[in-house]
Scaffold this motif. Sequence first.
Motif, short mmCIF file in Angstrom:
data_model
loop_
_atom_site.label_atom_id
_atom_site.label_comp_id
_atom_site.label_asym_id
_atom_site.label_seq_id
_atom_site.Cartn_x
_atom_site.Cartn_y
_atom_site.Cartn_z
N LYS A 231 77.31 59.57 66.32
CA LYS A 231 77.41 58.80 65.08
C LYS A 231 78.74 58.08 64.89
CE LYS A 231 78.43 62.88 62.21
NZ LYS A 231 77.93 63.67 61.05
N TRP B 271 68.89 57.12 65.45
CA TRP B 271 69.21 58.32 66.23
C TRP B 271 70.69 58.36 66.56
CZ3 TRP B 271 70.85 59.25 71.34
CH2 TRP B 271 70.69 60.55 71.82
N LYS C 258 69.90 68.72 63.84
CA LYS C 258 70.73 67.52 63.93
C LYS C 258 70.88 67.06 65.38
CE LYS C 258 73.51 68.22 59.76
NZ LYS C 258 74.88 68.50 59.24
N LEU C 259 71.02 68.02 66.28
CA LEU C 259 71.18 67.68 67.70
C LEU C 259 69.86 67.26 68.33
CD1 LEU C 259 73.48 70.62 68.86
CD2 LEU C 259 74.14 68.21 68.67
N GLY C 260 68.75 67.70 67.72
CA GLY C 260 67.45 67.46 68.35
C GLY C 260 67.11 68.57 69.32
N TYR D 37 72.56 64.26 76.24
CA TYR D 37 71.35 63.75 75.58
C TYR D 37 70.94 62.37 76.09
CZ TYR D 37 71.94 67.73 72.54
OH TYR D 37 72.05 69.01 72.07
N ASN E 60 72.81 59.18 63.45
CA ASN E 60 72.64 60.48 62.83
C ASN E 60 72.99 61.64 63.77
OD1 ASN E 60 71.66 59.72 60.19
ND2 ASN E 60 69.82 59.01 61.21
N HIS E 61 73.01 61.37 65.06
CA HIS E 61 73.30 62.45 66.01
C HIS E 61 74.78 62.83 65.93
CE1 HIS E 61 73.51 64.73 69.73
NE2 HIS E 61 72.20 64.70 69.79
#
Length: 432
Positions: free
Chosen positions: A394, A386, A339-341, A430, A389-390
Amino acid sequence: MKKNYYQQLAFMGFLLIILFAFQNYRSKPKENFSDVHFITNNIAALQLTEFNPNDLDEKQWKNLGFTEKQTATILNYKKIVGGKFLSKEQFRKCFAVSKDKFSELEPFLLLPDSNREAKINRFKFEKKSIAVHRKFNPDLYTKDDWIKMGFSERQAEAIIKYKNYLGGSFVSKEKFRECFIISEENYQKLSGYLILPEKTAAGFSRYANNSISNTSKIQYRPFDPNTLDTEGWKSLGFSDKQAQTIVNYRDRNLKGSFKSIEDIQKCFVISAKKLNEMKPFIRLNAASMGTVDNTRPEAKQQEKTDFSKVDLNAITFRQLLEFGFDEKAAGSMIGFRKKLGGFMNKEQILTTYNIDIPLMQKLLSTAQLNTSNIARYTIYEAPEDWLKNHPYFKYSADKIIFYRLSEKDEKKLWKLLKIKPEYEAKMKLYLK
């Protein structure tokens, strides 16, 4: 003695003169003042109607009963607050406007009651009546066309941007309806006139245009599908979304590894054609599948993982189980990481739900953390999906998407978002 006698005599004479004058004054006939009227500044005589104080000039303020000095003060105050009164509450704070005067004007002011209400209204788009009389293809509409239909300029820009986000086409009524600029009320008005399919075609992905369309240009080499990360799958021609889906399917559904070609075939984003292209180059190694060939002499050496060389952003479900985590904890960590990438620091990992903190601290002190492959964006370049959903973005995604359309100064943008410092710090991990 004689001196005192004459002083008393003079004083008595002075009193007699005053009494005589007073008697003459009372004996005169009284004048009639019944026809005398005092001039008052009666606001009711102005017959006020609703007005916006931001539209008034110096003369109009004077017509409301303010003096020249008061008028100058009001106009200067308006400049100080940014050139515009945002609310009745703000207007009332101008010291040139008395409490009584404000009470007289307040019912006619076309302003929100409070600063809080004014700020909330800034997130809302101006409501206009949407007019449509014939069927149309929204893919062909320009910004001017949407404005003529009744949308504001900002709304029109956002609609066009959403279309581009989908790849240049609204695709279907279903996708058109998902545009957050278009309210349910307006969608109902437009739905019957849209020349679009009702439903989105199966397998649609807005990332299709970003993937490598000419697969003949891909130079395949032997690879192990269990060791590929998202970048590895993207190098094979898959889009960002497809690559992430493949990795998620492998790590979550298959607990860290493909055991056979059939497992790969079951991943819905890998078409039969694509699998046939890749099949000659796929190498499924026993070690990466979590199985050991006991007939091989080096098998025992492959049973244990050297966790000092493991990257926490690449550690697999199987390796977490090997270290001692249960399936629930391992799944939670990998899910949170996806989820975080990727994790930007080790402290984030400790916030994972269902994790064994002491065991995780042991792993953190042993394993490495490589952040070089994590996707980072500027706040203006970050893709909308992105943001939505992050986990860190979000809840502020809609505000970011709205404000960055018009505010190009990043410092001012952050002020408009009004995010708590601790959350802003997480988000900036991020961002470039």
